[in-house]
Scaffold this motif. Structure first.
Motif, mmCIF file in Angstrom:
data_model
loop_
_atom_site.group_PDB
_atom_site.id
_atom_site.type_symbol
_atom_site.label_atom_id
_atom_site.label_comp_id
_atom_site.label_asym_id
_atom_site.label_seq_id
_atom_site.Cartn_x
_atom_site.Cartn_y
_atom_site.Cartn_z
ATOM 1 N N CYS A 1 13.207 12.536 11.330
ATOM 2 C CA CYS A 1 12.468 11.305 11.072
ATOM 3 C C CYS A 1 13.196 10.302 11.584
ATOM 4 N N TYR A 2 12.517 8.907 11.683
ATOM 5 C CA TYR A 2 12.929 7.827 12.022
ATOM 6 C C TYR A 2 13.059 7.113 10.925
ATOM 7 N N VAL A 3 14.159 6.252 10.744
ATOM 8 C CA VAL A 3 14.445 5.134 9.669
ATOM 9 C C VAL A 3 14.828 3.652 10.738
ATOM 10 N N GLY A 4 13.666 2.837 10.274
ATOM 11 C CA GLY A 4 14.169 1.422 11.050
ATOM 12 C C GLY A 4 12.778 0.742 10.913
ATOM 13 N N PRO A 5 12.905 -0.557 11.720
ATOM 14 C CA PRO A 5 11.843 -1.192 11.668
ATOM 15 C C PRO A 5 10.659 -0.825 12.727
ATOM 16 N N ASN A 6 9.540 -1.275 12.533
ATOM 17 C CA ASN A 6 8.381 -1.238 13.436
ATOM 18 C C ASN A 6 8.449 -2.275 14.500
ATOM 19 N N TYR A 7 8.841 -1.939 15.954
ATOM 20 C CA TYR A 7 9.279 -2.993 16.804
ATOM 21 C C TYR A 7 8.036 -3.654 17.323
ATOM 22 N N ILE A 8 6.822 -2.746 17.391
ATOM 23 C CA ILE A 8 5.856 -3.752 17.953
ATOM 24 C C ILE A 8 5.504 -4.821 16.775
ATOM 25 N N LYS A 9 5.344 -4.371 15.512
ATOM 26 C CA LYS A 9 5.289 -5.556 14.567
ATOM 27 C C LYS A 9 6.365 -6.499 14.545
ATOM 28 N N ALA A 10 7.561 -6.260 14.861
ATOM 29 C CA ALA A 10 8.519 -7.079 14.637
ATOM 30 C C ALA A 10 8.325 -8.229 15.880
ATOM 31 N N GLY A 11 7.902 -7.603 16.736
ATOM 32 C CA GLY A 11 7.494 -8.653 18.302
ATOM 33 C C GLY A 11 6.071 -9.582 17.821
ATOM 34 N N ARG A 12 5.238 -8.813 17.098
ATOM 35 C CA ARG A 12 4.211 -9.683 16.460
ATOM 36 C C ARG A 12 4.575 -10.933 15.537
ATOM 37 N N LEU A 13 5.445 -10.377 14.707
ATOM 38 C CA LEU A 13 5.875 -11.387 13.510
ATOM 39 C C LEU A 13 6.537 -12.521 14.267
ATOM 40 N N GLN B 1 8.983 -2.741 23.014
ATOM 41 C CA GLN B 1 7.864 -2.871 21.907
ATOM 42 C C GLN B 1 8.056 -4.225 21.457
ATOM 43 N N ARG B 2 9.229 -4.931 21.285
ATOM 44 C CA ARG B 2 9.187 -6.443 20.594
ATOM 45 C C ARG B 2 8.309 -7.005 21.518
ATOM 46 N N ILE B 3 8.678 -6.964 22.833
ATOM 47 C CA ILE B 3 8.024 -8.164 23.845
ATOM 48 C C ILE B 3 6.495 -7.517 23.958
ATOM 49 N N ILE B 4 6.322 -6.445 23.605
ATOM 50 C CA ILE B 4 4.746 -5.987 23.919
ATOM 51 C C ILE B 4 3.874 -6.689 22.865
ATOM 52 N N GLY B 5 4.574 -6.315 21.471
ATOM 53 C CA GLY B 5 4.041 -7.132 19.976
ATOM 54 C C GLY B 5 4.059 -8.649 20.351
ATOM 55 N N PHE B 6 4.914 -9.385 20.806
ATOM 56 C CA PHE B 6 4.949 -10.694 20.873
ATOM 57 C C PHE B 6 4.020 -11.051 21.910
ATOM 58 N N ARG B 7 3.871 -10.393 22.900
ATOM 59 C CA ARG B 7 2.752 -10.805 23.924
ATOM 60 C C ARG B 7 1.277 -10.623 23.472
#
Length: 358
Positions: A165-177, A206-212
């Motif tokens: 499994c993976y434990v950590g943030p959702n980076y797409i959502k972090a970028g959207r936020l 993914q952060r940049i994708i969400g931000f855009r």
């Protein structure tokens, strides 16, 4: 007829000992002989009694060694990860858990593979890995899993591997936020710059994708960049100072990785404090000072303490009890930190530093 629930009194009668002795044996008390403890545990297992895991590990003398392999920068972020690991280690030490925490220089991602190979040679039972360069790891993680050594990823994922499994943030959502924050801080529009680094790390992309995605819904905001800097951040200050001279009408800066304090200092020293909106990630003492001065308007925290804590706990439960994670992605919270709630996180960090002086 429903099956009768087995109690400590039942075990005591069968072994002709006191109920208190049974209770002490099942709870790992040192005031019980090893032979008595062994008899109690054996009988409890025969009867299907649910009992303390500490007692079971004492009788079986089973240790579970978990290697926690991370990279090194930014230090303040990984310090909180380490504190979370320490908390889990403290809670699990009586249950036979042994933790080996190994940070690797961010400049040498291949060192993580060599560290894991050495841990395997020593007989590690499981690996919690935050991969420095996730593109290096899919086949390697699968090869480790093939040796019956479970691998859990945290903070940075390798989704195309067989990690448990993976434990950590959702980076797409972090970028959207971050995009939503910029939109609220700049209701009249303007020009916002994206700062990132040159390496192709999925989480930052993914952060940049969400931000855009959010910026595309805000036509009044013009996006400039991304500008790609060094991952280690030594050029971030000078680059930002020069950029503010070259593009004097910048209204906002989105910092997609761990150089927010360098950017904040550059904005301050360029005389742009309060005139440029700065949004980034994570919290250090210096970032807190810059937030207090309204030079950085907001950062997004991602529960680093809990990333370390839950990674160890989940992996231990998998090793000791065969409990598989309920989800392939265990997402940590995204928390917006601004000047008015900053004190909550400062107090929390001071508490962690006092308890886990790492």
């Amino acid at each position: 007829m429903p099956k009768k629930r087995i109690t400590t009194e039942d075990i005591a009668k069968m072994l002709n000992i006191s109920r208190g002795t049974v209770s002490r044996a099942l709870n790992g008390s040192p005031y019980v002989s090893e032979e008595t403890r062994r008899r109690v545990i054996q009988k409890a297992e025969e009867l299907g009694f649910k009992f303390n895991k500490a007692a079971r590990s004492l009788v079986k003398n089973k240790r579970y060694t978990i290697g926690v392999v991370v990279f090194s920068e930014p230090y303040y972020f990984w310090k909180e990860i380490r504190q979370g690991v320490a908390r889990a280690e403290e809670e699990l030490s009586d249950y036979g858990a042994v933790i080996e925490y190994i940070p690797v220089d961010i400049r040498y991602p291949e060192e993580q593979i060599r560290v894991i190979e050495k841990l395997m040679e020593k007989g590690v039972d499981g690996i919690a890995l935050s991969p420095n360069d996730p593109e290096m790891f899919p086949d390697f993680i699968d090869s480790v899993m093939d040796k019956n050594i479970p691998v859990l990823t945290f903070n940075v994922d390798v989704p195309n591997s067989r990690r448990i499994c993976y434990v950590g943030p959702n980076y797409i959502k972090a970028g959207r936020l971050a995009g939503e924050l910029i939109g609220k801080f700049m209701p009249n529009g303007g020009k916002v710059v994206i700062l990132t680094f040159a390496s192709t790390v999925l989480s930052i992309q993914q952060r940049i994708i969400g931000f855009r995605e959010v910026m595309d819904r805000l036509p009044q905001i013009e996006v400039v960049g991304p500008y790609k800097l060094r991952r280690t951040g030594e050029d971030a200050y000078d680059f930002t100072v020069n950029l503010l001279k070259e593009i004097p009408d910048i209204n906002g800066i989105y910092v997609s990785y761990g150089v927010t304090e360098h950017v904040g200092r550059a904005v301050r020293d360029a005389g742009k404090a309060g005139k440029i909106i700065v949004v980034g990630y994570d919290l250090s003492d210096e970032i807190a000072d810059l937030i207090n001065q309204d030079i950085i308007q907001a950062v997004i925290a991602q529960e680093p303490f809990n990333q370390g804590y839950y990674s160890v706990k989940i992996l231990y439960n998998y090793l000791s009890e065969g409990i598989k994670p309920a989800f392939s992605n265990v997402e940590t919270k995204l928390e917006v930190i601004m000047r008015e709630n900053l004190y909550c996180y400062i107090h929390q960090n001071k508490f962690y530093n006092m308890v886990y002086n790492i």
